[in-house]
Design an enzyme around this catalytic site. Structure first.
Site, short mmCIF file in Angstrom:
data_model
loop_
_atom_site.label_atom_id
_atom_site.label_comp_id
_atom_site.label_asym_id
_atom_site.label_seq_id
_atom_site.Cartn_x
_atom_site.Cartn_y
_atom_site.Cartn_z
N GLY A 12 -28.00 -14.00 18.64
CA GLY A 12 -27.27 -12.97 19.35
C GLY A 12 -27.72 -12.84 20.80
O GLY A 12 -28.61 -13.56 21.27
N ASP A 33 -29.48 -16.22 11.32
CA ASP A 33 -28.24 -15.60 11.81
C ASP A 33 -27.07 -16.04 10.94
O ASP A 33 -27.04 -17.18 10.47
CB ASP A 33 -28.00 -16.00 13.27
N ASN A 34 -26.11 -15.13 10.72
CA ASN A 34 -24.90 -15.52 9.98
C ASN A 34 -23.73 -15.82 10.91
O ASN A 34 -22.63 -16.12 10.46
CB ASN A 34 -24.51 -14.44 8.97
N GLY A 38 -23.34 -13.69 16.57
CA GLY A 38 -24.23 -14.62 17.23
C GLY A 38 -23.50 -15.90 17.61
O GLY A 38 -22.42 -16.21 17.09
N ASP A 58 -27.32 -14.56 5.88
CA ASP A 58 -26.97 -13.15 6.03
C ASP A 58 -28.07 -12.30 5.42
O ASP A 58 -28.41 -12.46 4.23
CB ASP A 58 -25.63 -12.87 5.32
N VAL A 59 -28.64 -11.39 6.20
CA VAL A 59 -29.80 -10.62 5.75
C VAL A 59 -29.50 -9.64 4.62
O VAL A 59 -30.43 -9.06 4.05
CB VAL A 59 -30.47 -9.85 6.91
N TYR A 145 -22.45 2.45 11.91
CA TYR A 145 -23.56 1.92 12.73
C TYR A 145 -24.61 3.00 12.96
O TYR A 145 -25.80 2.78 12.70
CB TYR A 145 -23.01 1.41 14.06
N GLN A 162 -45.39 4.32 1.80
CA GLN A 162 -45.54 3.96 0.39
C GLN A 162 -46.23 2.62 0.17
O GLN A 162 -46.99 2.46 -0.79
CB GLN A 162 -44.16 3.94 -0.28
N THR A 175 -27.90 -2.18 27.05
CA THR A 175 -28.51 -3.38 27.63
C THR A 175 -27.41 -4.35 28.05
O THR A 175 -26.38 -4.44 27.40
CB THR A 175 -29.45 -4.04 26.61
#
Length: 314
Positions: A12, A33-34, A38, A58-59, A145, A162, A175
């Site tokens: 990205g 990155d998926n 990006g 993909d995370v 978001y 924890q 940015t």
């Protein structure tokens, strides 16, 4: 000492600069990155680097690496993209955070979360400081978001309490710079592309609303300082505290480009913040960080970038 570093969202806009900086510091970098937002072109300078590895992933799904540090930057950050599939956005924010935190726990590694100024919503406190809890809609079009990032922060703090995971949280304000997408719907890219093509600049609302713009090189330096600051988890605002109205920014860009564009006005989108400006006193105190790039200097670099992109498309 060489470290193995994972950068999610590394193809990205911001992530690609992070990958470059980490490689410059002799680290081994895995970019995950998926490619939803990006772009492999952002990585052209480093694709052949022997210490760089690119993984299409993909995370929202778990992944396993032996890793020393994690920079979690995987999430579309412009309204056009994160509102296109709001459920996926929430999954990326929440499930992605959980998966990366589990990976950090497994490896006993440090992990930094790319949170956002959007967690403050349409703020009732100005400028925004880290102690402010925000005024955020839970059912509006931006909530996927805003609330997704808020929930991710909560998960980070809970893993710290924890599971004793070494977490760090940064809140990124507006940015800009080269490698922004020209169709991402953000104000700088919109104005620059419109000005370069002599189209009317679209200002939403009456143009009196303000933003504070940080050049990408300054931001990446702040991120790097935060990751390497011991015993300080944050949260910390990273952004430029110099405000400008949308009207003034539009006129500034028209003048820099030498454009024939005019300004046209459209209705303000739902839940769009009227003001956005960081209090960066904690970043100054804890990290010794503050932006160095003048806005005009940064805008000129950004204009030159988009000019080259548009010429390639002719």
């Amino acid at each position: 000492m060489t470290k193995k570093v994972l950068v999610t969202g590394g193809a990205g806009f911001i992530g690609s600069y992070l990958c470059e900086k980490l490689l410059d510091r002799q680290n081994m970098v895995i970019c995950c990155d998926n490619f939803y937002t990006g772009n492999k072109k952002n990585l052209e300078k480093i694709l052949d680097n022997k210490n760089f590895k690119l993984v299409n992933h993909d995370v929202i799904h778990p992944i396993s690496f032996e890793i020393d540090e994690i920079y979690n930057f995987a999430c579309p950050a412009s309204p056009i993209h994160y509102q296109n599939d709001p459920v996926q956005t929430i999954k990326t924010c929440v499930n992605g955070a959980i998966n990366m935190l589990d990976l950090a726990k497994k490896n006993n590694s440090k992990i930094i979360q790319a949170s956002t100024s959007e967690i403050y919503g349409d703020p009732e406190v100005h400028p925004q400081r880290e102690s402010y809890r925000g005024a955020v809609s839970i059912d509006g079009p931006r909530a996927c978001y805003d609330e997704g990032k808020r929930c991710a922060e909560t998960i980070f703090w809970d893993y710290r309490r924890q599971h004793n995971v070494d977490v760090k949280v940064i809140r990124i304000f507006n940015t800009y710079g080269p490698r922004m997408q020209k169709n991402d719907g953000r104000v700088v890219s919109n104005f620059v592309v419109q000005a370069l093509t002599n189209k009317d600049l679209t200002v939403y609302g009456d143009g009196s609303q303000t933003r504070s713009f940080c050049f990408v090189n300054d931001l990446v330096e702040g991120i790097f300082l935060m990751m390497n600051k011991e015993k300080f988890p944050g949260p910390v605002n990273l952004g430029n505290p110099i405000e400008i109205s949308m009207n003034d920014l539009a006129n500034e860009i028209i003048q820099l480009v030498g454009s024939r564009s005019k300004i046209v006005y459209k209705d303000l989108p739902t839940d769009d913040p009227k003001q956005r400006c960081p209090d960066i006193s904690i970043a100054q105190e804890k990290l010794g960080w503050q932006p160095k790039f003048d806005r005009i200097e940064g805008l000129k670099k950004t204009i030159n970038y988009f000019e080259s992109i548009l010429k390639k498309e002719i």
